[in-house]
Design a protein around this motif. Structure first.
Motif, mmCIF file in Angstrom:
data_model
loop_
_atom_site.group_PDB
_atom_site.id
_atom_site.type_symbol
_atom_site.label_atom_id
_atom_site.label_comp_id
_atom_site.label_asym_id
_atom_site.label_seq_id
_atom_site.Cartn_x
_atom_site.Cartn_y
_atom_site.Cartn_z
ATOM 1 N N GLY A 253 0.864 -1.296 0.088
ATOM 2 C CA GLY A 253 -0.068 -0.124 -0.151
ATOM 3 C C GLY A 253 0.888 1.244 -0.025
ATOM 4 O O GLY A 253 2.065 1.064 0.187
ATOM 5 N N PRO A 287 -3.992 -0.518 -2.551
ATOM 6 C CA PRO A 287 -4.498 0.498 -1.902
ATOM 7 C C PRO A 287 -3.527 1.642 -1.694
ATOM 8 O O PRO A 287 -2.395 1.536 -1.446
ATOM 9 N N SER A 347 -6.569 4.071 -13.383
ATOM 10 C CA SER A 347 -6.996 3.036 -12.628
ATOM 11 C C SER A 347 -8.139 2.614 -13.244
ATOM 12 O O SER A 347 -8.616 2.875 -14.319
ATOM 13 N N LYS A 351 -11.251 -1.172 -9.637
ATOM 14 C CA LYS A 351 -10.082 -1.118 -8.502
ATOM 15 C C LYS A 351 -10.186 0.307 -7.562
ATOM 16 O O LYS A 351 -9.576 0.856 -6.775
ATOM 17 N N HIS A 353 -12.049 1.549 -5.784
ATOM 18 C CA HIS A 353 -12.406 1.841 -4.207
ATOM 19 C C HIS A 353 -11.379 1.536 -3.358
ATOM 20 O O HIS A 353 -11.261 2.127 -2.076
ATOM 21 N N LYS A 354 -10.176 1.387 -3.998
ATOM 22 C CA LYS A 354 -8.770 1.113 -3.073
ATOM 23 C C LYS A 354 -7.923 2.446 -3.115
ATOM 24 O O LYS A 354 -7.242 2.675 -2.419
ATOM 25 N N ILE A 355 -8.759 3.515 -4.044
ATOM 26 C CA ILE A 355 -7.894 4.771 -3.951
ATOM 27 C C ILE A 355 -8.971 5.674 -3.106
ATOM 28 O O ILE A 355 -10.186 5.773 -3.099
ATOM 29 N N ARG A 356 -8.118 6.527 -2.073
ATOM 30 C CA ARG A 356 -8.875 7.385 -1.524
ATOM 31 C C ARG A 356 -8.007 8.702 -1.500
ATOM 32 O O ARG A 356 -6.899 8.624 -1.277
ATOM 33 N N SER A 417 -6.974 4.976 7.762
ATOM 34 C CA SER A 417 -7.658 4.745 6.388
ATOM 35 C C SER A 417 -6.865 3.659 5.761
ATOM 36 O O SER A 417 -7.417 2.678 4.833
ATOM 37 N N ARG A 418 -5.575 4.029 5.912
ATOM 38 C CA ARG A 418 -4.706 3.074 4.932
ATOM 39 C C ARG A 418 -4.866 1.607 5.351
ATOM 40 O O ARG A 418 -4.813 0.856 4.809
ATOM 41 N N ARG A 421 -7.650 -0.292 4.120
ATOM 42 C CA ARG A 421 -7.484 -1.139 2.839
ATOM 43 C C ARG A 421 -6.664 -2.198 2.695
ATOM 44 O O ARG A 421 -6.630 -2.950 1.834
#
Length: 423
Positions: A253, A287, A347, A351, A353-356, A417-418, A421
């Motif tokens: 991550g 993530p 992206s 996938k 949803h793995k990025i914030r 948050s990390r 994920r």
């Protein structure tokens, strides 16, 4: 008792012009290896010729391979530079195959400007941590074209690599000792690696001096939760190295707190990480949490090097070698759009949803918080609004917090948050 393992070191150079020096290295590596008092491993030199093939002699029998032999015999070259590039490409493919199949455990190359150019791309392409060294006549100048952001060890030859003398022999001996020492150290470490270390999640973080409190707080949370943290200084080469490692599959991550290199790329600063910045994690699908750390800054050298068009801006002299210029409302809007474009274009829908993206609404650096010199609420707002609008309904979540980026609560929130994920 484990069987003795044989580690091989590729010694690379142009045997048509530097055979005497290459053989000196070859023999000295053998001498050092024979003197090692260990039953667990031995070290063997392997001579690789990147120069013209030569007639067979007793010395040439030590040459393991001539890269010329890997080139199509029917190929013609319009100029010398084409031939150099072709040999370099063949060498790169050859070495990558050896490394990936664990057939070689270290590399020592020597050369002048031409020889260094031939091996440069091959050395840059090898994994970080793999023992690699370049002894070059060019090493006392700007060596970035040769090593890029790789961890290649570079040694200066002092004199030209053109005939043995007492000074060059000492330099060659040191180079041989350095690469053998790397191999020996690596062999010992491989025997004692803690299993727990192997099992920890690997997380990359980006940091700048003015986002250090945020990075330290986030790192503490991650380390308490069995993560191995890799901090990259966002100075151009740091971002480049991180992106390469992401694509190599090194990390589980990424916590990209400090994206300041994007400002340098866009507006002519000296710490650009290039156009591949902020693409790797989106491409690989691992993530990632992205934030806007130090996007208030365009970085330059000493104050007198700041371009004339920025002289009327807010300027902060960080030290005698570093001066930063405050980004404007228009520039921050542009940077927000760049962040959105790179995340979305690299992206896949499944996938995202793995990025914030976490936005600190109060400030993006120490210089920007409270009544500090770079405080500019409109510029920050332009950045935030561009990101929020650009990522709306895309599957990428945007989290806005009414905090400074260096507020411990913000940094710990990003880290947690990390961790979510990674689970």
């Amino acid at each position: 008792m484990h069987a003795q393992r044989n580690f091989k070191i590729a010694i690379i150079g142009t045997c048509d012009t530097k055979l005497e020096e290459l053989l000196y290295l070859y023999n000295h590596v053998s001498t050092i290896s024979n003197s090692l008092k260990t039953d667990s491993f031995s070290i063997t030199p392997v001579l690789v010729n990147i120069g013209k093939p030569s007639e067979s002699t007793s010395h040439h029998k030590k040459i393991s391979i001539s890269i010329h032999s890997l080139l199509p015999s029917s190929t013609s070259y319009s100029c010398r530079n084409d031939l150099i590039a072709t040999i370099g490409g063949a060498l790169k493919s050859y070495l990558l195959d050896l490394v990936q199949n664990d057939k070689i455990q270290g590399i020592l190359a020597i050369g002048g400007s031409c020889g260094s150019s031939i091996v440069a791309d091959a050395l840059r392409s090898l994994p970080f941590g793999f023992p690699k060294a370049l002894l070059s006549t060019m090493a006392s100048g700007d060596i970035k074209p040769y090593i890029g952001c790789s961890d290649t060890t570079v040694l200066y030859s002092v004199v030209d690599i053109a005939g043995l003398n007492s000074l060059l022999k000492q330099v060659l001996e040191n180079a041989a000792g350095a690469i053998v020492g790397m191999i020996e150290s690596r062999a010992l470490i491989l025997e004692t690696v803690d299993l727990n270390t192997r099992q920890r999640k690997k997380v990359a973080i980006t940091m700048f001096g003015i986002t250090t409190p945020a990075c330290d707080a986030a790192r503490a949370v991650l380390e308490k939760n069995n993560c191995e943290v890799f901090v990259f200084h966002a100075t151009g080469s740091g971002g480049m190295a991180m992106e390469k490692l992401i694509l190599d599959g090194t990390f589980d991550g990424v916590l990209d707190l400090t994206t300041t290199e994007l400002a340098d790329e866009a507006f002519g600063g000296v710490l650009s990480a290039g156009s591949e910045r902020l693409k790797g994690a989106a491409r690989t699908g691992i993530p990632i949490v992205v934030s806007t750390g130090a996007l208030d800054c365009i970085n330059f050298g000493p104050k007198e090097t700041v371009p004339e068009k920025y002289k009327e801006r807010k300027i902060h002299v960080h030290n005698s070698a570093v001066t930063v210029v405050r980004t404007t409302e228009t520039e921050n809007k542009c940077l927000g759009e760049v962040i959105c474009a790179r995340l979305l274009e690299n992206s896949r829908d499944g996938k995202r949803h793995k990025i914030r993206v976490w936005l600190p609404l109060k400030s993006v650096s120490i210089l920007d918080q409270d009544e500090s010199s770079f405080r500019d609420e409109k510029a920050n707002q332009a950045l935030q609004e561009a990101i929020t609008a650009g990522l709306r309904d895309t599957g990428i979540q945007v989290v806005a917090k009414d905090l400074d980026i260096n507020d411990k609560r913000f940094a710990e929130g990003v880290a947690k948050s990390r961790l979510q994920r990674l689970a």
